[in-house]
Write an enzyme that holds these catalytic residues in place. Structure first.
Site, PDB file in Angstrom:
ATOM      1  N   GLU A   1      38.182  16.071  42.254  1.00 53.69           N
ATOM      2  CA  GLU A   1      37.840  14.851  43.021  1.00 53.69           C
ATOM      3  C   GLU A   1      39.050  14.442  43.869  1.00 53.69           C
ATOM      4  OE1 GLU A   1      37.463  11.281  40.606  1.00 53.69           O
ATOM      5  OE2 GLU A   1      36.035  10.401  42.010  1.00 53.69           O
TER       6      GLU A   1
ATOM      7  N   CYS B   1      33.005  12.861  38.786  1.00 53.55           N
ATOM      8  CA  CYS B   1      33.799  12.039  37.868  1.00 53.55           C
ATOM      9  C   CYS B   1      32.990  11.003  37.059  1.00 53.55           C
ATOM     10  CB  CYS B   1      34.929  11.380  38.651  1.00 53.55           C
ATOM     11  SG  CYS B   1      36.312  10.835  37.627  1.00 53.55           S
TER      12      CYS B   1
ATOM     13  N   LYS C   1      29.186  10.387  45.918  1.00 55.33           N
ATOM     14  CA  LYS C   1      29.255   9.863  44.537  1.00 55.33           C
ATOM     15  C   LYS C   1      28.381   8.616  44.379  1.00 55.33           C
ATOM     16  CE  LYS C   1      32.848   8.629  41.118  1.00 55.33           C
ATOM     17  NZ  LYS C   1      34.292   8.316  40.979  1.00 55.33           N
TER      18      LYS C   1
HETATM   19  N1  LIG Z   1      37.790   8.073  37.694  1.00 58.72           N
HETATM   20  C1  LIG Z   1      36.471   7.972  37.494  1.00 58.72           C
HETATM   21  O1  LIG Z   1      35.677   8.000  38.410  1.00 58.72           O
HETATM   22  C2  LIG Z   1      35.893   7.825  36.119  1.00 58.72           C
HETATM   23  C3  LIG Z   1      36.766   7.549  34.966  1.00 58.72           C
HETATM   24  O2  LIG Z   1      37.977   7.613  35.071  1.00 58.72           O
HETATM   25  C4  LIG Z   1      36.128   7.223  33.690  1.00 58.72           C
HETATM   26  O3  LIG Z   1      34.895   7.203  33.633  1.00 58.72           O
HETATM   27  O4  LIG Z   1      36.841   6.976  32.717  1.00 58.72           O
END
Ligand SMILES: NC(=O)CC(=O)C(=O)O
Length: 286
Positions: A41, A161, A117
């Site tokens: 990401e 993520c 996302k």
């Molecule tokens: N960084 C993210 O998008 C998600 C995350 O860090 C988590 O769900 O914990």
């Protein structure tokens, strides 16, 4: 067998340098036999180091359109190396809005799937404060892509993520759209990553009987915070096939898609779902 690689990066503030290092690792993975290489990401820019106000400015400066310089670079690289590249995610500018977006590029250099996302990360804890929505607009479309790799077709589901915490998305990608591989490029902070990252990846793999490919950002940020890393590839049984330890690097695994089909037949969990019952209004109250 489909050889897949995950690239783990330590994001620095220089976008050009981040993209150069990503390219270097893609070349390493391709030379080692990977046919599909996945980036984390926000692989070209990550903004934890700055305040929420300037985050929007930093992201805005880093953002690009599709097509744009970053996608064009991935397209040229995929074409040159004859591989598929999953472009983790980067800031996309669309009109006035910014999105956290990933693409898949095929060996012909074509962009096959564009995913924005859907679930934007938010934390309001004393130890961790983050509100992705302060800078980024949520996507509204589920994206799966049909790929042809080494003469075999497969369907892959694109996520990013924080999406991993929403199992409904993965169920749809698998049960409705037939995904065999689920991509989860990430930048989990250490605070949540140490206890939740592997657990969530393995759970999504087991419950959906799918491969999970999860490249991640790792390392200390300018504000002293840490990204968890531990990029990994998980098989449908929930076994971690390959992982990257602390630091930047690449991990490769061979995915046996024919064996996946047999496994889904032998253990027909997906067929045994009872969606009518879950949505039924005939609940018995005792
Ligand atoms: N960084 C993210 O998008 C998600 C995350 O860090 C988590 O769900 O914990």
């Amino acid at each position: 067998m489909l050889n897949v690689a995950v690239v783990q990066l330590h994001p620095l503030e220089n976008k050009a340098a981040n993209i150069d290092r990503a390219e270097g690792f893609i070349r390493v993975a391709a030379a080692a036999g990977a046919r599909l290489v996945a980036l984390p990401e926000y692989f070209s820019c990550y903004g934890r180091a700055v305040s929420p106000v300037s985050v929007a400015a930093v992201y805005g400066e880093a953002a690009e359109t599709i097509p744009g310089p970053t996608t064009e670079r991935l397209q040229a690289l995929a074409h040159e190396l004859g591989i598929h590249i999953h472009g983790g995610s980067f800031f996309e500018r669309r009109g006035d809005a910014l999105y956290n977006t990933n693409v898949i590029v095929d060996p012909a250099g074509d962009v096959l799937g564009v995913y924005r996302k859907i679930h934007l990360f938010e934390a309001r804890a004393p130890e961790l404060t983050y509100r992705e929505e302060s800078a980024v607009t949520p996507g509204t479309e589920i994206v799966f892509t049909d790929l042809e790799v080494d003469g075999r077709s497969t369907t892959v589901g694109q996520t990013i993520c924080y999406d991993i915490r929403f199992p409904e998305l993965y169920r749809v990608l698998v049960a409705e759209y037939g995904s065999e591989i689920l991509f989860v490029p990430a930048a989990f902070p250490r605070e949540t990553g140490r206890d939740h990252w592997e657990l969530l990846l393995r759970a999504r793999a087991v419950e959906n009987q799918a491969f999970v490919v999860a490249p991640a950002q790792w390392g200390e940020q300018a504000d002293g915070s840490w990204l968890h890393g531990r990029s990994m590839i998980v098989d449908p049984w929930g076994t971690v096939m390959a992982t990257v330890p602390d630091g930047e690097g690449v991990a490769i695994a061979s995915l046996d898609l024919d064996r996946l089909a047999t496994y889904r037949q032998n253990y027909p969990n997906l067929q045994n779902r009872q969606p009518d019952v879950y949505s039924s209004s005939s609940k018995e109250v005792v």
